[in-house]
Design an enzyme around this catalytic site. Structure first.
Site, PDB file in Angstrom:
ATOM      1  N   TYR A 330       0.861  -1.195   0.000  1.00 31.11           N
ATOM      2  CA  TYR A 330       0.000   0.000   0.000  1.00 31.11           C
ATOM      3  C   TYR A 330       0.893   1.241   0.000  1.00 31.11           C
ATOM      4  O   TYR A 330       1.735   1.411   0.868  1.00 31.11           O
ATOM      5  CB  TYR A 330      -0.883  -0.055   1.238  1.00 31.11           C
ATOM      6  CG  TYR A 330      -2.056   0.902   1.299  1.00 31.11           C
ATOM      7  CD1 TYR A 330      -2.156   2.024   0.489  1.00 31.11           C
ATOM      8  CD2 TYR A 330      -3.091   0.688   2.209  1.00 31.11           C
ATOM      9  CE1 TYR A 330      -3.232   2.885   0.568  1.00 31.11           C
ATOM     10  CE2 TYR A 330      -4.184   1.543   2.297  1.00 31.11           C
ATOM     11  CZ  TYR A 330      -4.246   2.644   1.475  1.00 31.11           C
ATOM     12  OH  TYR A 330      -5.320   3.494   1.556  1.00 31.11           O
ATOM     13  N   CYS A 331       0.711   2.119  -1.002  1.00 25.84           N
ATOM     14  CA  CYS A 331       1.407   3.404  -1.077  1.00 25.84           C
ATOM     15  C   CYS A 331       2.925   3.189  -1.105  1.00 25.84           C
ATOM     16  O   CYS A 331       3.433   2.442  -1.934  1.00 25.84           O
ATOM     17  CB  CYS A 331       0.965   4.292   0.083  1.00 25.84           C
ATOM     18  SG  CYS A 331       1.504   6.017  -0.043  1.00 25.84           S
ATOM     19  N   ILE A 332       3.686   3.814  -0.204  1.00 25.37           N
ATOM     20  CA  ILE A 332       5.145   3.671  -0.208  1.00 25.37           C
ATOM     21  C   ILE A 332       5.557   2.221   0.012  1.00 25.37           C
ATOM     22  O   ILE A 332       6.591   1.771  -0.485  1.00 25.37           O
ATOM     23  CB  ILE A 332       5.780   4.594   0.862  1.00 25.37           C
ATOM     24  CG1 ILE A 332       7.307   4.579   0.743  1.00 25.37           C
ATOM     25  CG2 ILE A 332       5.348   4.182   2.260  1.00 25.37           C
ATOM     26  CD1 ILE A 332       7.982   5.533   1.709  1.00 25.37           C
ATOM     27  N   GLY A 334       3.977  -0.228  -1.290  1.00 22.69           N
ATOM     28  CA  GLY A 334       3.852  -0.819  -2.607  1.00 22.69           C
ATOM     29  C   GLY A 334       5.072  -0.525  -3.460  1.00 22.69           C
ATOM     30  O   GLY A 334       5.559  -1.387  -4.203  1.00 22.69           O
ATOM     31  N   PHE A 358      -1.754  -1.198  -3.898  1.00 23.28           N
ATOM     32  CA  PHE A 358      -2.759  -0.190  -3.587  1.00 23.28           C
ATOM     33  C   PHE A 358      -2.123   1.192  -3.730  1.00 23.28           C
ATOM     34  O   PHE A 358      -1.100   1.473  -3.102  1.00 23.28           O
ATOM     35  CB  PHE A 358      -3.272  -0.321  -2.150  1.00 23.28           C
ATOM     36  CG  PHE A 358      -4.073  -1.562  -1.857  1.00 23.28           C
ATOM     37  CD1 PHE A 358      -4.579  -2.361  -2.867  1.00 23.28           C
ATOM     38  CD2 PHE A 358      -4.339  -1.931  -0.538  1.00 23.28           C
ATOM     39  CE1 PHE A 358      -5.320  -3.497  -2.578  1.00 23.28           C
ATOM     40  CE2 PHE A 358      -5.073  -3.064  -0.242  1.00 23.28           C
ATOM     41  CZ  PHE A 358      -5.564  -3.850  -1.270  1.00 23.28           C
TER      42      PHE A 358
END
Length: 597
Positions: A330-332, A334, A358
């Site tokens: 998720y985000c960083i 990811g 994500f």
């Protein structure tokens, strides 16, 4: 009029008591402000180079095209003068009423008094005329490259927003009405809220967005049953208790971002992505990252990969006796997951069966709204800050993200809290938003320099753990979910990164809404829909133009995709099946810990 008592003011009328209270709070405010550390000027405003470039471009345009300035000034003065003359005309005819044209609508001016009261209507309309003139002048400056133009527009808008009349007591009719109705009590309560926020942030001002006493992590949020089954200096590994008799053979491991805490996916049962995944029959593990202090100064991205990702993957494999697992970033997290997958490819390691991303950026060519903070003036300032402190304080990240949506996350909450004297709302999402974390010094600089500025992962490759890792090395089956109005990880930039990955089996889902609401979008809400298009060979715009829209959340679609890659069903894995005693109940200890700063 008063009677002396033990405390000297208990017999004062309400207004008198409030004046005494204001004096006491003012003394507390002065004390709190005295604790503020020396500010880092490099993190307070853009460097002088932006002003010099903008001034030079403006003067050059003025010399070459003086008509531009004349046109702008004539247009502005024409509107301002007409506005003034209209108001004077009303007064000359003895009419104390606003003009028929109330001006354009603006969500900041919701009180009826902005339209019905001639004074406040005049102030509102003049402000809107002024702000439009500034933004028009800025938009017509020529001779700046795209990045400098975006920065000039952004910081000009910040100044314009700051001077909105709603932000000042004397020109905010709602705040003045409240003060009169409460005999000044609202101002006392507002000052108390202001002092509390400054005291809580060591002399800095950061508006409290949610009632801190309304929530307890592990009490009424982050309550999905589970246990911490592994811990090292980087993370706790949480395994969640099954809710179905059978589960898929292949387990799922989620890596949340370490800029915030993982329980955004587990706020309450009704909108918990974690609970929903478990209820679909998956054995779920989630990483809960440590909140670092100065002892983590030398921790870099490679440490997150080695001691975080690779260790967590091996632990899940060992505990479930599987050779490969499915993963989510998720985000960083990811972004770092993509680099981890590239490393596994280089090493010939088949530990990951499929990956989900994500709201993830892997190609930083387009950094969206965040790009205004990624120039050398700010990044140089951050580098000096973390070199001195050993970490990037969560305060700076919270402030930066808030200024991307200043009207929603700074000014409106400040007006409600400091002018209206209202208590912050009991809102779980905003509570989580305020529960932010620090970043290790080395990792923060690596991320900003090598990824955000140099875009190494998508261009030359990034050197980590003895390998040169490139976006094209990511070749496992994958899917990505981006969000249409995401102001942190713009969906087009996310799509561009996914499109460059080497996987021959990849898909992309575009959810409505933003960075959080587009992900935390449970089926029961039936609120935000999503788009799909199987053709990943298109540009982002063409992909969107040809995409099919689906009502409701993307969760079931992704759940079906994941189930196909998770093997047959088997009896559920109970906590403790591995024979090891759990270390703590979920949500664990790291998520609650306060770093030793």
């Amino acid at each position: 009029m008063t009677t002396d008592t033990k405390d000297g003011n208990s017999d004062l009328d309400p207004l008198g008591q409030n004046l005494v209270k204001i004096e006491e709070l003012t003394q507390r405010l002065v004390t709190a402000l005295s604790k503020k550390g020396m500010p880092n000027p490099d993190l307070e405003a853009p460097g002088p180079d932006l002003m010099m470039k903008a001034s030079a471009a403006y003067m050059a345009d003025l010399m070459e095209n003086p008509s531009h300035l004349i046109e702008q000034q004539v247009a502005y003065w024409g509107k301002a003068l007409k506005h003034f003359v209209d108001a004077q005309s009303q007064l000359a005819h003895g009419k104390l009423e606003p003009p028929k044209d109330k001006g354009p609508s603006d969500p900041r001016f919701t009180s009826p008094l902005w339209d019905t009261n001639p004074y406040f209507n005049f102030v509102k309309q003049q402000y809107l005329i002024n702000s439009a003139a500034v933004q028009d002048a800025v938009s017509q400056v020529e001779g700046l490259d795209a990045r400098d133009r975006r920065r000039l527009e952004y910081f000009s808008r910040q100044i314009v927003d700051m001077f909105c009349p709603t932000n000042f007591l004397s020109t905010n009719p709602e705040a003045l009405e409240r003060a009169l109705e409460t005999e000044g009590q609202s101002l006392v309560d507002g000052l108390e809220n202001l002092v509390r926020d400054i005291e809580a942030n060591h002399g800095e001002l950061l508006v409290t967005l949610a009632d801190q006493s309304a929530f307890e992590v592990g009490g009424n949020i982050a309550t999905t049953p589970g246990a911490v089954v592994f811990r090292n200096r980087m993370f706790e590994l949480i395994q969640y208790a099954p809710t179905t008799e059978q589960v898929h053979k292949t387990p799922l491991l989620i890596f949340p971002p370490w800029i915030n805490k993982f329980y955004i996916m587990d706020l309450k049962p009704q909108n918990s992505l974690i609970k929903w995944i478990v209820d679909q029959g998956f054995t779920l593990f989630v990483v809960s990252w440590v909140n670092p202090d100065a002892d983590y100064a030398d921790v870099g991205i490679e440490d997150y990969i080695q001691e975080g990702y690779l260790t967590a993957i091996e632990e899940v494999k060992r505990r479930t006796e599987q050779k490969s697992i499915n993963v989510v970033g998720y985000c960083i997290a990811g972004t770092t997951l993509a680099m981890t997958l590239a490393l596994l490819k280089k090493r010939g390691d088949k530990s990951v069966k499929s990956a989900t991303f994500f709201t993830t950026l892997t190609d930083f060519a387009d950094q969206g709204e965040f790009s205004v903070f990624l120039t050398d003036d700010f990044v140089d300032g951050i580098e000096r800050q973390v070199k001195a402190a050993g970490y990037l304080d969560s305060y700076f990240m919270s402030r930066t993200f808030s200024y991307l949506r200043a009207n929603d996350l700074i000014y409106r909450p400040a007006i409600r809290s400091y002018m209206m004297g209202e208590a912050p709302p009991a809102f779980d999402l905003l509570f989580w938003n305020g529960d932010s974390t620090n970043l290790p010094a080395k990792m923060a600089v690596q991320y900003l320099r090598q990824l955000c500025q140099d875009n190494q992962f998508a261009t030359t490759g990034i050197e980590l753990l003895g390998e040169r890792l490139h976006i094209s090395d990511v070749d496992v089956p994958l899917t990505a979910i981006a969000c249409e109005t995401d102001h942190i990880a713009a969906w087009k930039a996310s799509y561009d990164g996914i499109a460059q990955m080497g996987s021959s089996k990849k898909s992309f889902i575009l959810s409505q809404s933003g960075h959080i609401a587009g992900i935390v979008n449970p089926p029961s809400k039936k609120k935000y829909g999503h788009y799909t298009n199987p053709d990943m060979g298109l540009t982002a715009d063409d992909w969107r133009d040809g995409a099919d829209f689906h009502e409701g959340t993307w969760w079931p679609r992704w759940g079906s995709w994941l189930a196909k890659r998770s093997g047959a069903k088997q009896p559920a894995r109970a906590l403790g099946d591995s024979g090891e005693t759990p270390l703590a109940p979920a949500p664990g200890t790291y998520v609650k810990a306060t770093p030793n700063l």
